[in-house]
Design a protein around this motif. Structure first.
Motif, PDB file in Angstrom:
ATOM      1  N   HIS A   1     -51.418 -27.166   8.715  1.00 36.66           N
ATOM      2  CA  HIS A   1     -51.613 -26.783  10.160  1.00 36.66           C
ATOM      3  C   HIS A   1     -51.772 -27.944  10.937  1.00 36.66           C
ATOM      4  O   HIS A   1     -51.155 -28.356  12.147  1.00 36.66           O
ATOM      5  N   GLU A   2     -52.094 -29.125  10.141  1.00 30.28           N
ATOM      6  CA  GLU A   2     -52.330 -30.445  10.973  1.00 30.28           C
ATOM      7  C   GLU A   2     -50.951 -31.306  10.770  1.00 30.28           C
ATOM      8  O   GLU A   2     -50.855 -32.396  11.104  1.00 30.28           O
ATOM      9  N   GLY A   3     -49.984 -30.781   9.772  1.00 30.52           N
ATOM     10  CA  GLY A   3     -49.113 -31.605   9.720  1.00 30.52           C
ATOM     11  C   GLY A   3     -48.925 -32.478   8.438  1.00 30.52           C
ATOM     12  O   GLY A   3     -48.162 -33.396   8.552  1.00 30.52           O
ATOM     13  N   PHE A   4     -50.184 -32.285   8.007  1.00 28.14           N
ATOM     14  CA  PHE A   4     -50.092 -33.229   6.698  1.00 28.14           C
ATOM     15  C   PHE A   4     -49.308 -32.891   5.632  1.00 28.14           C
ATOM     16  O   PHE A   4     -49.395 -31.613   5.215  1.00 28.14           O
ATOM     17  N   THR A   5     -48.550 -33.816   5.026  1.00 31.93           N
ATOM     18  CA  THR A   5     -47.561 -33.452   4.271  1.00 31.93           C
ATOM     19  C   THR A   5     -47.727 -34.253   2.806  1.00 31.93           C
ATOM     20  O   THR A   5     -47.213 -34.036   1.646  1.00 31.93           O
ATOM     21  N   GLY A   6     -48.506 -35.459   2.873  1.00 32.55           N
ATOM     22  CA  GLY A   6     -48.787 -36.189   1.679  1.00 32.55           C
ATOM     23  C   GLY A   6     -47.911 -37.418   1.872  1.00 32.55           C
ATOM     24  O   GLY A   6     -47.836 -38.302   0.733  1.00 32.55           O
ATOM     25  N   LYS A   7     -47.324 -37.806   3.001  1.00 31.95           N
ATOM     26  CA  LYS A   7     -46.585 -38.987   3.106  1.00 31.95           C
ATOM     27  C   LYS A   7     -47.445 -40.473   2.932  1.00 31.95           C
ATOM     28  O   LYS A   7     -48.762 -40.039   3.178  1.00 31.95           O
TER      29      LYS A   7
END
Ligand code: BES
Ligand code: MN
Ligand code: ZN
Length: 495
Positions: free
Chosen positions: A48-54
């Motif tokens: 939901h926070e847009g965290f993708t692991g970049k």
């Protein structure tokens, strides 16, 4: 910052903040220790926070049932394929910065890798380096707080498998020594120039401690030693030049390395005065010297079984009635005479003196580190150090060490034909070429003349020692580069 290594079985800190690494698009963080339900909620929350692991992306979550900790700080490390140390270094640094911004004083970092001993060791080193370097601030001259919370004070590296404990401890110890050395270099470079005159730099060098011994030669003595370059450049300042000799002798050393560092504590350009804007950051012109000091301190902390001789010509390059003038001729310690056509090409004059003395002792290898040319900034920017040398094996080994440390280097050729451009009509050499081309190579070629047949490499760190932008594990200002690369090289040499 304090860093400790702890086994998971001894961890009683579920109330703390747990940093866990996560690869891009992975179904779970690496080495996840919480329950399934908690994991599910966590993954939904961060998506939901847009965290993708970049790489260097972070997300702070508060698991409902405090499983596995009150706060979980996810740190992205990018795609799993090709995942290297630099991603962990950046991830750890950014996590520590985020924790500090959340007013925390410490974090626990869950160790992510297992298996291959070398990989585990390097990963532990990278995480510790990232944590320490990411928590660096230069606040020595601040009397008021700007409201931003202070950096983290401690970090615990938590290792799940007892099997990897030895490797993790070894890697963490290396990382701690390397990062603390880089911090020392940053502190020295960030110090205002009038606080760190040649004399003051010598005092700092004398206080490195441990088995690092210092000898400081004053103006009279260095003149007697034939260092016309150091004496000449120093002539324009009320703060006289000094020549600092450092020696570290590990037990039963098989290899002797000479390190030469440019110690221009301020470079105004001299009578060939720099424009105001170019002068703003010229307190950084002693970054080579700071690197030598920091690397030698770390070699001592790690008790490396090698000998290191450090040579630091320390000088202030100033314009004044007593300063050298364009057209003046100086005699270097190599015996060669130089026509000084541009007093702003001062680094090569003092490094040539130091190199001439270094090679006399017949070390196995000589490496000089210098903020030598603006051309290095133009060619390679602030992310890549220019390297040149007479010994390809040495250059290759240094490039490899740079790669491992996340401090990349790129080799430039010492073009034989260009030597012609350094010939003077009045003296043996001129300090700047007849044409404004290839200035980084010309600087290298000038220095090459002083090393004779020695195995030598030259690192032009004009671009990499300083940055006006913040990075994942750097603040704007001194970077501490290439302290960790050089230390990595020395660790390899020591075997
Ligand atoms: N200290 C400077 C090089 C430098 C430039 C360091 C930018 C860090 C950032 C050096 O002494 C210098 O002035 N070099 C001159 C040489 C030129 C006159 C041949 C340069 O590169 O402009
Ligand atoms: Mn200069
Ligand atoms: Zn300079």
């Amino acid at each position: 910052m304090q860093v400790k290594v702890l086994g998971l079985s001894r961890w009683k800190g579920s109330e703390q903040t747990l940093v866990v690494f996560m690869a891009e698009g992975a179904p779970a963080p690496m080495g996840w220790k919480g329950g399934e339900a908690s994991l599910k909620r966590l993954m939904v929350a961060v998506r939901h926070e847009g965290f993708t692991g970049k790489v260097a992306q972070v997300a702070l979550v508060h698991p409902e049932d405090e499983d596995p900790a009150r706060r979980v700080l996810l740190a992205g490390v990018g795609p799993l394929q090709g995942l290297g140390d630099e991603a962990y270094r950046r991830g750890a640094a950014v996590a520590c910065k985020a924790a500090a911004a959340a007013h925390l004083k410490g974090v626990t970092i869950l160790f992510p890798e297992k298996g291959d001993a070398g990989k585990v060791r390097r990963c532990a080193q990278a995480i510790v380096e990232g944590a320490i370097l990411g928590s660096y601030r230069f606040t020595a001259h601040k009397t008021t707080s700007d409201g931003t919370p202070g950096p983290l004070e401690h970090a615990v590296l938590l290792h799940p498998e007892d099997a990897g404990a030895k490797e993790i401890n070894a890697g963490a110890a290396l990382g701690e020594a390397a990062a603390n050395a880089a911090v020392l270099a940053r502190d020295l470079v960030n110090e205002p120039p009038s606080h760190l005159t040649p004399q003051k730099l010598a005092e700092r060098a004398s206080k490195l401690g441990g088995r690092v011994r210092a000898k400081v030669f004053d103006l009279k003595t260095l003149e007697r030693m034939g260092m016309g370059g150091v004496a000449g450049v120093g002539r324009g300042s009320v703060n006289p030049p000094v020549f600092i000799y450092l020696k570290y002798q590990g037990s039963k050393p098989k290899t002797r390395i000479a390190l030469v560092g440019k110690g221009v504590t301020f470079d105004s350009g001299g009578l060939s005065l720099k424009p105001a804007e170019s002068m703003e950051t010229m307190k950084c012109d002693m970054a080579g010297a700071a690197t030598v000091m920091a690397v030698m301190k770390a070699a001592d902390a790690l008790k490396l079984p090698i000998q290191i001789d450090g040579y630091i010509p320390a000088v202030e390059n100033m314009p004044s009635g007593s300063a050298i003038k364009p057209g003046d001729v100086l005699k270097l310690a190599s015996g060669k005479t130089v026509e000084v056509l541009n007093t702003d090409a001062e680094g090569r004059l003092i490094i040539a003196d130091a190199l001439a003395h270094a090679v006399k002792e017949k070390p196995d290898h000589v490496i000089d580190i210098a903020t030598l040319t603006g051309g290095a900034v133009t060619a390679l920017g602030t992310g890549v150090t220019a390297i040149m040398g007479t010994d390809q094996a040495l250059v290759t080994a240094l490039i490899a060490a740079g790669e491992a440390a996340g401090e990349p280097m790129w080799q430039l050729p010492l073009v034989k034909d260009y030597e012609e451009m350094l010939k003077s009509r009045v003296a043996d050499l001129r300090n700047t070429a007849t044409r404004k081309e290839a200035s980084t190579i010309m600087g290298g070629l000038f220095l090459k003349d002083a090393v004779g047949g020695a195995s030598w490499a030259h690192l032009d760190i004009a671009g990499t020692a300083w940055s006006d932008r913040e990075g994942a594990y750097t603040q704007a200002g001194a970077t501490g580069c290439p302290v960790r690369a050089l230390l990595g090289y020395l660790v390899k040499v020591a075997g």
